[in-house]
Design an enzyme around this catalytic site. Structure first.
Site, PDB file in Angstrom:
ATOM      1  N   ARG A  57      -1.963  -5.755 -15.960  1.00  0.00           N
ATOM      2  CA  ARG A  57      -0.700  -5.112 -15.598  1.00  0.00           C
ATOM      3  C   ARG A  57      -0.833  -3.595 -15.635  1.00  0.00           C
ATOM      4  NH1 ARG A  57       3.507  -3.924 -18.949  1.00  0.00           N
ATOM      5  NH2 ARG A  57       2.809  -5.452 -20.491  1.00  0.00           N
ATOM      6  N   TYR A 110      14.873  -1.194   6.572  1.00  0.00           N
ATOM      7  CA  TYR A 110      14.610  -2.606   6.318  1.00  0.00           C
ATOM      8  C   TYR A 110      15.759  -3.169   5.482  1.00  0.00           C
ATOM      9  CZ  TYR A 110      12.552  -6.656   3.996  1.00  0.00           C
ATOM     10  OH  TYR A 110      12.341  -7.900   3.469  1.00  0.00           O
ATOM     11  N   ASP A 182       8.336   5.585   4.384  1.00  0.00           N
ATOM     12  CA  ASP A 182       7.770   4.250   4.539  1.00  0.00           C
ATOM     13  C   ASP A 182       6.924   4.261   5.809  1.00  0.00           C
ATOM     14  OD1 ASP A 182       7.257   1.549   5.142  1.00  0.00           O
ATOM     15  OD2 ASP A 182       9.092   0.890   4.156  1.00  0.00           O
ATOM     16  N   LYS A 207       1.913  -6.305   5.436  1.00  0.00           N
ATOM     17  CA  LYS A 207       1.894  -6.209   6.892  1.00  0.00           C
ATOM     18  C   LYS A 207       0.501  -5.825   7.404  1.00  0.00           C
ATOM     19  CE  LYS A 207       6.372  -6.985   6.527  1.00  0.00           C
ATOM     20  NZ  LYS A 207       6.699  -6.823   5.104  1.00  0.00           N
TER      21      LYS A 207
END
Length: 393
Positions: A57, A110, A182, A207
């Site tokens: 983590r 988005y 973005d 993506k």
């Protein structure tokens, strides 16, 4: 900074792997924790006095390789990989904004980014104003004494509006605001926000960076100072960290990013021109077309227009659904950047978190269809669109 072309950087990253066993492909460190030689070493690593891994983590060699590679591609000092694209968005915002701060965002985003900004941030006392970022006067009018950040997508999902990054960078610098872009739709191969003074660049690595539809992930790029803050606060404590296996898959996907992006762009341009000339299409939104307001940025801010097209059909919403349902090759799905061509209806799918009034304000009509052009032969994609048009009645 690497002397190699960006296409070569996609394959090799900032440094060539030097595996002790001679493996060509970097190994996957599929481990949750890392052992220490002794208690003193563990204490030193937790204190930050000695470099080394502690717990996945907090960091992992496979994840580090991905972060260094994407940071280099974006021309940034560092990067933080996250479990999802929304993990990247939320980490880039929550790490820097507090109760009483003000965020300025583009009116079209988005759907989940919009929901996070409009529904969740106000619960924590963070004020959000949505503006048309193509309008400089509207952007400047939104700035308040408590404004701290500007967040934009370009091209915008799903309207494909293009935002002037030089303007965003200049306004942010003038008013001491953190600028976040973005860059998912274009990737660093087609657009480099950093060169316009943008502070933080986010991606849904799900993506194009991965490109194979088998991972959900995100990544945030920026200065060492910004990325360290993200990693040691929100990312560490909320825990939206990427798994090593997903990082390994994206590292593999990056090796073919350049040739995939080239094919996506060439095919999308051909399909956009086909759609613009079709009598059953009322409008096409694609910056590669001369009719699009964003065309002026091609060859300047953008090397090409990318692989996503939005268009509106003449006729009813029901006929639009009939068109989508008639697809045989193209897949009805809500992602983008995959090898497969994907088609979806934003108003009822990706942008359903918007109210009808909010969608109207953002320029997202009920009849808008979004097409993510894949890697199939372009003539087969066009043939599938053609046969779907014949099914509309």
């Amino acid at each position: 900074m690497s002397k190699h072309h960006i296409n070569t950087q996609c394959i090799h990253g900032p440094q060539k792997a030097n595996d002790p066993h001679g493996a060509l492909t970097s190994p996957l460190y599929q481990t949750s924790t890392f052992h220490f030689e002794n208690a003193a070493q563990g204490a030193a690593r937790f204190a930050g006095d000695e470099p080394g891994y502690i717990y996945t983590r907090l960091g992992n060699p496979t994840t580090t390789e991905l972060e260094q590679k994407v940071a280099q591609l974006e021309g940034c000092e560092a990067a933080a990989a996250t479990a999802t694209g929304m993990g990247a968005v939320s980490a880039s915002v929550l790490s820097f904004l507090s109760q009483g701060d003000h965020l300025i965002a583009s009116s079209a985003l988005y759907g989940c980014t919009f929901a996070f900004f409009s529904h969740m941030l106000p619960r924590w006392g963070i004020e959000v104003t949505f503006v048309d970022m193509t309008n400089e006067d509207e952007l400047r009018a939104a700035i308040k004494p408590n404004s701290k950040m500007i967040f934009v997508e370009t091209p915008i999902n799903p309207t494909m509006a293009v935002i002037d990054l030089a303007l965003i960078g200049a306004v942010a610098k003038q008013h001491n605001l953190i600028s976040v872009v973005d860059n998912t739709f274009l990737t660093p191969l087609l657009q480099s926000p950093k060169q316009y003074g943008i502070d933080i660049i986010v991606h849904s690595a799900t993506k194009y960076l991965n490109g194979h539809g088998d991972v959900v992930a995100g990544i945030v790029c920026g200065s060492m100072e910004h990325i360290t803050l993200i990693k040691m606060t929100v990312l560490k404590d909320i825990g939206a960290t990427i798994s090593p296996h997903d990082a390994w898959l994206i590292n593999r996907g990056l090796k073919t990013l350049a040739i995939r992006i080239e094919r996506h762009c060439i095919s999308a341009q051909t399909i956009a021109e086909y759609l613009e000339a079709h009598p059953q299409v009322s409008k096409v939104y694609y910056p590669g077309l001369k009719s699009h307001p964003g065309y002026k940025f091609i060859g300047k801010q953008m090397k090409a227009a990318g692989g996503v097209i939005a268009f509106e059909l003449k006729g009813s919403l029901q006929q639009g659904a009939q068109f989508i349902d008639s697809m045989r090759l193209c897949t009805i799905a809500v992602s983008l950047g995959d090898a497969e061509t994907l088609i979806q209806h934003p108003a009822s799918m990706t942008h359903s978190p918007y109210t009808p009034e909010e969608r109207l304000a953002a320029g997202i009509s009920d009849g808008l269809i979004r097409l993510s052009v894949g890697l199939e032969d372009v003539n087969d994609i066009i043939a599938d669109l053609h046969q779907a048009f014949t099914q509309i009645n």
